[in-house]
Design an enzyme around this catalytic site. Structure first.
Site, PDB file in Angstrom:
ATOM      1  N   ALA A   1     -18.535  39.170   5.771  1.00  0.00           N
ATOM      2  CA  ALA A   1     -19.006  37.819   5.442  1.00  0.00           C
ATOM      3  C   ALA A   1     -18.539  37.418   4.055  1.00  0.00           C
ATOM      4  CB  ALA A   1     -20.532  37.772   5.490  1.00  0.00           C
ATOM      5  N   ASN A   2     -18.622  36.133   3.777  1.00  0.00           N
ATOM      6  CA  ASN A   2     -18.453  35.633   2.413  1.00  0.00           C
ATOM      7  C   ASN A   2     -19.811  35.525   1.756  1.00  0.00           C
ATOM      8  OD1 ASN A   2     -15.774  35.264   3.136  1.00  0.00           O
ATOM      9  ND2 ASN A   2     -15.671  33.224   2.232  1.00  0.00           N
ATOM     10  N   ARG A   3     -19.821  35.483   0.448  1.00  0.00           N
ATOM     11  CA  ARG A   3     -21.047  35.320  -0.301  1.00  0.00           C
ATOM     12  C   ARG A   3     -21.392  33.831  -0.346  1.00  0.00           C
ATOM     13  NH1 ARG A   3     -22.996  39.081  -3.739  1.00  0.00           N
ATOM     14  NH2 ARG A   3     -21.112  40.248  -4.143  1.00  0.00           N
TER      15      ARG A   3
END
Ligand code: C5P
Length: 221
Positions: free
Chosen positions: A29-31
């Site tokens: 995932a991205n932050r």
């Protein structure tokens, strides 16, 4: 009522990260907290718009008056966005994962006795670019760009490459991620509007105000 800036308009917002599953218990995932996107959805609803908020996995409550569609992966987000069009304005705030795993494992991958797995990745669809070139392009299409350096230059390039009308650039080099404040530059065809550091809700209000005025200019009523 009718005097509100976005009365009678449909605004589509994407927000949050996407999760790309590796196996039933793991993902990449991205932050992203989703706070800036949720604030924009709230501000647009407050301005009288019908708002569709396509949200990745976040821990936030749905703003009053907003229709929320929850998704996990980039491909689910792309489908939900397609399903939500047409819209007068689309604001793509989501931090979409650029890649997904090529081979999803139906069962939890076991650590014991085996070498660490090599993850093979493949590219996700670029939702913003696809909406920009698609048949139901919103009248005003706004993307975001989180950068740690050359913020405005990179946003200018991104605006052209993706076919967005505006890019909202934010410098995420310190403290912005997960925080309640943001410092943005709005890059348009006409130039760059620089804002001071302010709460994400105020960034949202300023952006919604600017978008509503622009929409009235290109699509008067
Ligand atoms: O290329 P980059 O990820 O920096 O672009 C950011 C902008 O593009 C954001 O508006 C983001 O929501 C959008 N985006 C997208 N789909 C992707 C990647 C980014 O809509 N797969």
């Amino acid at each position: 009522p009718e005097h509100r800036l976005l009365y009678g308009r449909h605004v589509l917002v994407t927000a949050g990260p996407t999760h790309e599953p590796i196996d039933p218990v793991r993902y990449i995932a991205n932050r992203s907290s989703g706070k800036q996107g949720f604030s924009i959805a709230a501000a647009a609803a407050h301005a009288g718009a019908r708002v569709t908020l396509v949200a990745g996995p976040v821990n936030l409550t749905t703003p009053r008056g907003v229709d929320r569609v929850d998704v996990e992966s980039a491909r689910e987000m792309a489908d939900a966005v397609r399903g939500a069009l047409p819209a007068d304005i689309a604001v793509m705030v989501a931090a979409v994962a650029d890649w997904r795993t090529r081979d999803y494992a139906d069962q939890k991958m076991k650590k014991r006795g085996s070498a660490p797995p090599a993850l093979m990745l493949e590219e996700n669809p670029d939702i913003l670019a696809n909406v920009a070139s698609g048949g139901q392009r919103p009248k005003l299409l706004v993307g975001f760009a989180a950068e740690t350096q050359n913020v405005v230059d990179n946003a200018r390039t991104k605006r052209k490459r993706k076919g967005a009308d505006w890019i909202v650039a934010n410098d995420v080099s310190d403290g912005v991620m997960g925080g309640d404040e943001n410092r943005v530059h709005i890059v348009t065809e006409a130039g760059t509007d620089a804002f001071d550091t302010m709460p994400k809700l105020e960034v949202a209000r300023a952006l919604v105000d600017k978008m509503a005025r622009k929409l009235d200019e290109i699509d008067p009523r």
